[in-house]
Design an enzyme around this catalytic site. Structure first.
Site, PDB file in Angstrom:
ATOM      1  N   CYS A 191       0.847  -1.198   0.000  1.00 15.76           N
ATOM      2  CA  CYS A 191       0.000   0.000   0.000  1.00 15.76           C
ATOM      3  C   CYS A 191       0.880   1.245   0.000  1.00 15.76           C
ATOM      4  CB  CYS A 191      -0.886   0.044   1.240  1.00 15.76           C
ATOM      5  SG  CYS A 191      -2.068  -1.292   1.384  1.00 15.76           S
ATOM      6  N   ASP A 192       0.326   2.319  -0.527  1.00 15.32           N
ATOM      7  CA  ASP A 192       0.995   3.609  -0.452  1.00 15.32           C
ATOM      8  C   ASP A 192      -0.066   4.700  -0.456  1.00 15.32           C
ATOM      9  OD1 ASP A 192       3.816   4.851  -0.576  1.00 15.32           O
ATOM     10  OD2 ASP A 192       2.592   6.089  -1.907  1.00 15.32           O
TER      11      ASP A 192
END
EC number: 3.6.1.9
Length: 195
Positions: free
Chosen positions: A69-70
């Site tokens: 995730c980012d």
């Protein structure tokens, strides 16, 4: 026997979100150099970064799902990841206060068994309170904003300065639980396979 979920993230908030829904992930930090990625738009940027983080970890596992995730915040055309230092955090908050930002969280899921990858993006509008310089400085002095994309932690003191959200609450914390569940379904899994 549950299927292993490997979280390619150092974020305690993401780990806690997964644990809250009954998933105890294996945490492996990717240490991917985010500065190597340039993208034309914010949505593409976060999806690419999430995928790169997951791909960095994937070769270390023969089975299970890898989740990368980012998150970034976009306010008035400016994209904010984690601030470098307190002065940058103060400057950002002075621009963010009273504004509406868009929090993008890229999600990448790699199925090691089937060698498939999915990428998606959660998008949530964040309405920030119009807070004073004194409040901004006091908040930044807690150092909480230095650890978060967008300089605030919704699940911490930063939640005091968010007036409302439009969209997924958990997305702002770093992992959209509804989007994650849908990605599992798209791969043919149920969330209960990971309990």
């Amino acid at each position: 026997m549950s299927i292993p979920l490997i979280l390619a993230s150092a974020s305690p908030a993401r780990k806690k979100l997964l644990q809250m829904v009954g998933i105890d992930p294996i945490v492996r930090v990717s240490n991917f150099d985010e500065s190597t990625i340039n993208a034309d738009d914010t949505l593409h940027l976060v999806q690419t970064l999430a995928q790169c983080k997951a791909q960095t970890i994937a070769p270390k596992f023969d089975t299970g799902l890898i989740l990368g995730c980012d998150s970034v915040l976009e306010v008035a055309g400016e994209v904010y990841g984690k601030p470098k230092d307190k002065s940058e955090a103060i400057e950002r908050w002075q621009k963010m206060r009273g504004q509406v930002g868009t929090l993008y969280t890229g999600h990448a899921l790699i199925d090691r068994v089937n060698n498939q990858t999915l990428t998606r993006c959660g998008i949530t509008k964040v309405h920030f309170a119009n807070i004073s310089d004194e409040t901004i400085i006091a908040y930044v002095d807690t150092e909480e904003p230095l650890k978060c994309a967008g300089c605030f932690a919704l699940e911490g003191k930063g939640g005091l300065f968010v007036e409302r959200l439009e969209g997924c609450h958990s997305n702002v914390i770093g992992l959209s639980l509804p989007l994650f569940r849908q990605m599992l379904t798209d791969f043919g899994y149920q969330i209960t396979d990971f309990w």
